[in-house]
Design a protein around this motif. Sequence first.
Motif, PDB file in Angstrom:
ATOM      1  N   MET A   1      13.384   8.558  11.658  1.00  0.00           N
ATOM      2  CA  MET A   1      12.899   7.661  10.620  1.00  0.00           C
ATOM      3  C   MET A   1      13.054   6.215  11.094  1.00  0.00           C
ATOM      4  N   PRO A   2      11.994   5.443  11.049  1.00  0.00           N
ATOM      5  CA  PRO A   2      12.081   4.061  11.505  1.00  0.00           C
ATOM      6  C   PRO A   2      12.909   3.215  10.541  1.00  0.00           C
ATOM      7  N   TYR A   3      13.603   2.259  11.098  1.00  0.00           N
ATOM      8  CA  TYR A   3      14.455   1.414  10.260  1.00  0.00           C
ATOM      9  C   TYR A   3      13.633   0.412   9.470  1.00  0.00           C
ATOM     10  N   LEU A   4      12.436   0.081   9.948  1.00  0.00           N
ATOM     11  CA  LEU A   4      11.553  -0.844   9.235  1.00  0.00           C
ATOM     12  C   LEU A   4      10.190  -0.200   9.036  1.00  0.00           C
ATOM     13  N   THR A   5       9.830   0.038   7.795  1.00  0.00           N
ATOM     14  CA  THR A   5       8.512   0.564   7.510  1.00  0.00           C
ATOM     15  C   THR A   5       7.518  -0.586   7.454  1.00  0.00           C
ATOM     16  N   THR A   6       6.263  -0.259   7.436  1.00  0.00           N
ATOM     17  CA  THR A   6       5.222  -1.278   7.363  1.00  0.00           C
ATOM     18  C   THR A   6       5.339  -2.078   6.080  1.00  0.00           C
ATOM     19  N   GLU A   7       5.679  -1.395   4.993  1.00  0.00           N
ATOM     20  CA  GLU A   7       5.821  -2.085   3.709  1.00  0.00           C
ATOM     21  C   GLU A   7       6.990  -3.062   3.731  1.00  0.00           C
ATOM     22  N   LYS A   8       8.093  -2.642   4.369  1.00  0.00           N
ATOM     23  CA  LYS A   8       9.258  -3.511   4.431  1.00  0.00           C
ATOM     24  C   LYS A   8       8.977  -4.751   5.288  1.00  0.00           C
ATOM     25  N   LYS A   9       8.256  -4.554   6.402  1.00  0.00           N
ATOM     26  CA  LYS A   9       7.871  -5.688   7.239  1.00  0.00           C
ATOM     27  C   LYS A   9       6.973  -6.644   6.461  1.00  0.00           C
ATOM     28  N   ALA A  10       5.984  -6.089   5.757  1.00  0.00           N
ATOM     29  CA  ALA A  10       5.072  -6.931   4.975  1.00  0.00           C
ATOM     30  C   ALA A  10       5.838  -7.693   3.913  1.00  0.00           C
ATOM     31  N   ASN A  11       6.848  -7.054   3.327  1.00  0.00           N
ATOM     32  CA  ASN A  11       7.661  -7.716   2.312  1.00  0.00           C
ATOM     33  C   ASN A  11       8.461  -8.873   2.925  1.00  0.00           C
ATOM     34  N   ILE A  12       9.025  -8.655   4.095  1.00  0.00           N
ATOM     35  CA  ILE A  12       9.778  -9.713   4.773  1.00  0.00           C
ATOM     36  C   ILE A  12       8.863 -10.884   5.104  1.00  0.00           C
ATOM     37  N   PHE A  13       7.660 -10.578   5.634  1.00  0.00           N
ATOM     38  CA  PHE A  13       6.730 -11.649   5.983  1.00  0.00           C
ATOM     39  C   PHE A  13       6.239 -12.378   4.740  1.00  0.00           C
ATOM     40  N   ALA A  14       6.011 -11.652   3.657  1.00  0.00           N
ATOM     41  CA  ALA A  14       5.549 -12.299   2.428  1.00  0.00           C
ATOM     42  C   ALA A  14       6.639 -13.185   1.838  1.00  0.00           C
ATOM     43  N   THR A  15       7.883 -12.734   1.906  1.00  0.00           N
ATOM     44  CA  THR A  15       8.988 -13.497   1.343  1.00  0.00           C
ATOM     45  C   THR A  15       9.276 -14.757   2.145  1.00  0.00           C
TER      46      THR A  15
END
Length: 90
Positions: A1-15
Amino acid sequence: MPYLTTEKKANIFATHGGSATNTGSIEAQIAMVTERISSISKHLQQNKKDHSTQRGLMQLVGQRKRLLAYMQKHNLQGYRALIEKLGLRK
């Protein structure tokens, strides 16, 4: 299981970067490296003898240090806000 999903990355970039597609902003890059550092730190607490991962962690810490130095030099107010938001320096 990856530690960073695409959604989590997008959330970090959006924040931190302003939008989910703004991956090049210095704030977003620092936030992403910080997330990777915390993930690897958790891994190393359980696997104390994983020396290659420990070396990778030290490289990421150095990369974040260089990015923060660049940001401090070019945008001091943004640097202070990011440090506060990420909870880095105490």
